[in-house]
Write a protein that holds these residues in place. Structure first.
Motif, PDB file in Angstrom:
ATOM      1  N   ALA A 163       0.812  -1.217   0.000  1.00  0.00           N
ATOM      2  CA  ALA A 163       0.000   0.000   0.000  1.00  0.00           C
ATOM      3  C   ALA A 163       0.845   1.266   0.000  1.00  0.00           C
ATOM      4  N   MET A 164       2.140   1.125   0.216  1.00  0.00           N
ATOM      5  CA  MET A 164       3.036   2.277   0.250  1.00  0.00           C
ATOM      6  C   MET A 164       3.690   2.461  -1.111  1.00  0.00           C
ATOM      7  N   SER A 165       4.121   3.687  -1.390  1.00  0.00           N
ATOM      8  CA  SER A 165       4.789   3.953  -2.660  1.00  0.00           C
ATOM      9  C   SER A 165       6.174   3.315  -2.683  1.00  0.00           C
ATOM     10  N   VAL A 166       6.745   3.255  -3.881  1.00  0.00           N
ATOM     11  CA  VAL A 166       8.104   2.737  -4.032  1.00  0.00           C
ATOM     12  C   VAL A 166       9.060   3.530  -3.147  1.00  0.00           C
ATOM     13  N   GLU A 167       8.954   4.853  -3.190  1.00  0.00           N
ATOM     14  CA  GLU A 167       9.878   5.675  -2.414  1.00  0.00           C
ATOM     15  C   GLU A 167       9.679   5.494  -0.904  1.00  0.00           C
TER      16      GLU A 167
ATOM     17  N   ALA B 126       3.705   0.089  -4.313  1.00  0.00           N
ATOM     18  CA  ALA B 126       4.572  -1.071  -4.529  1.00  0.00           C
ATOM     19  C   ALA B 126       3.784  -2.309  -4.922  1.00  0.00           C
ATOM     20  N   GLY B 127       2.523  -2.382  -4.489  1.00  0.00           N
ATOM     21  CA  GLY B 127       1.697  -3.519  -4.850  1.00  0.00           C
ATOM     22  C   GLY B 127       1.377  -3.600  -6.333  1.00  0.00           C
ATOM     23  N   MET B 128       1.638  -2.531  -7.085  1.00  0.00           N
ATOM     24  CA  MET B 128       1.369  -2.494  -8.514  1.00  0.00           C
ATOM     25  C   MET B 128       2.580  -2.895  -9.344  1.00  0.00           C
ATOM     26  N   LEU B 129       3.699  -3.176  -8.707  1.00  0.00           N
ATOM     27  CA  LEU B 129       4.925  -3.492  -9.439  1.00  0.00           C
ATOM     28  C   LEU B 129       4.916  -4.922  -9.954  1.00  0.00           C
ATOM     29  N   SER B 130       5.708  -5.150 -10.994  1.00  0.00           N
ATOM     30  CA  SER B 130       5.924  -6.517 -11.482  1.00  0.00           C
ATOM     31  C   SER B 130       6.833  -7.262 -10.509  1.00  0.00           C
TER      32      SER B 130
END
Length: 241
Positions: free
Chosen positions: A90-94, A133-137
Motif C-alpha cells: 500500500a506504500m509507494s516505491v519511495e 509497490a503492490g502495482m509493481l511486477s
C-alpha cells in the motif's frame, strides 16, 4: 566478514541444520545451493536473527552476534533481502525505500544521498517512485527489495532466492544488479536454486543437503552443472515455506 560455525537449528523437535559452517570473506559473493527442504532459508534465518540456534555461533566482522536481536542487526551492517519479493504494497516505491533506512532516520542528508544512489542503480524504481509497490511486477519488486536493503547501508547482504518465479530476461537483470553491489564493497551470501545464475556470478559454491554442506567448490570456470546434480537434488520435506 561473516562466519557461521557449527550451527544446529530447527523448529520445535525437528532439527534442520546439523553442525553447518560457512564463511563469507570481505567483498566475496558466496552461493548456497540446494533443493527445497534442505535448510537454506533456515540458515539465513539464523544469520538474520529470526531463529535462535541450539548450538554454534555467528560472527560478523569478528563480533559474535549469535544472540543479537534481529532488529539490531541492520544497524551492525547485516541485512536480509527475504524470499518472495516482500514489499509494503500500500506504500509507494519511495516510501518502501525510506523504510529501509528507518534506523538511520535522523541522518536525512545521508538518506537523500543513498536514495539517489538506489535510483541510479535501479532507474526503473525512480520512474515508478510514486507508484504503490503492490502495482509493481515481480522483477520490479525484487529490485525494490534489494534497494530497500541498500538504504540500511549494509556491509553484509543476505539474498534469499532473488531469481525465484522471474522470467529469464529479468533473472539476467537481477544477476547483473547483484554483481554491481560488489562495487559498493559489499559481501554477499546468495541462497539460490538457480544453478546457472549462481555459476555465473558467485566466487564459491556450497551445496546443502540434509542440513549439512555436502559439496563445495571455488568457481573458476571448472565447475560443471553435471558435477552438481547428484549433490543439488535431494529429497525431504520443505522446511522453507
Amino acid at each position: 566478514m561473516l562466519a557461521v560455525e557449527g550451527i544446529e537449528a530447527g523448529y520445535g523437535r525437528t532439527r534442520i541444520l546439523h553442525g553447518l559452517s560457512i564463511d563469507v570473506p570481505k567483498g566475496g559473493l558466496i552461493a548456497l545451493l540446494g533443493g527445497n527442504g534442505t535448510g537454506k532459508s533456515t540458515c539465513l534465518k539464523v544469520i538474520a536473527g529470526l531463529l535462535t540456534p541450539g548450538a554454534g555461533r555467528v560472527t560478523l566482522d569478528g563480533e559474535d552476534i549469535t544472540t543479537l536481536p534481529a532488529e539490531d542487526r541492520p544497524g551492525r551492517g547485516l541485512c536480509l533481502v527475504p524470499q518472495g519479493k516482500e514489499v509494503f504494497g500500500a506504500m509507494s516505491v519511495e516510501e518502501n525505500l525510506m523504510m529501509g533506512g528507518f534506523h538511520r532516520r535522523r541522518d536525512k542528508a545521508d538518506l537523500a544521498e543513498d536514495l539517489e544512489g538506489v535510483y541510479t542503480r535501479f532507474p526503473r524504481l525512480k520512474e515508478r517512485r510514486r507508484v504503490s509497490a503492490g502495482m509493481l511486477s515481480g522483477g520490479e519488486r525484487q529490485m525494490l527489495s534489494i534497494g530497500r536493503a541498500l538504504m540500511s547501508r549494509p556491509r553484509m547482504l543476505l539474498l534469499d532466492e532473488p531469481s525465484a518465479a522471474l522470467a529469464p530476461k529479468v533473472v539476467e537483470e537481477i544477476a547483473e544488479a547483484i554483481l554491481g553491489l560488489r562495487e559498493l564493497g559489499l559481501s554477499l551470501l546468495l541462497v539460490e536454486q538457480n544453478v546457472g545464475m549462481a555459476l555465473e556470478i558467485a566466487d564459491h559454491l556450497h551445496v546443502i543437503r540434509g542440513g549439512r554442506i555436502a559439496f563445495s567448490r571455488v568457481v573458476d570456470g571448472g565447475v560443471a552443472p553435471d558435477e552438481l546434480r547428484s549433490f543439488y537434488l535431494s529429497g525431504g520435506h520443505d522446511d522453507e515455506s
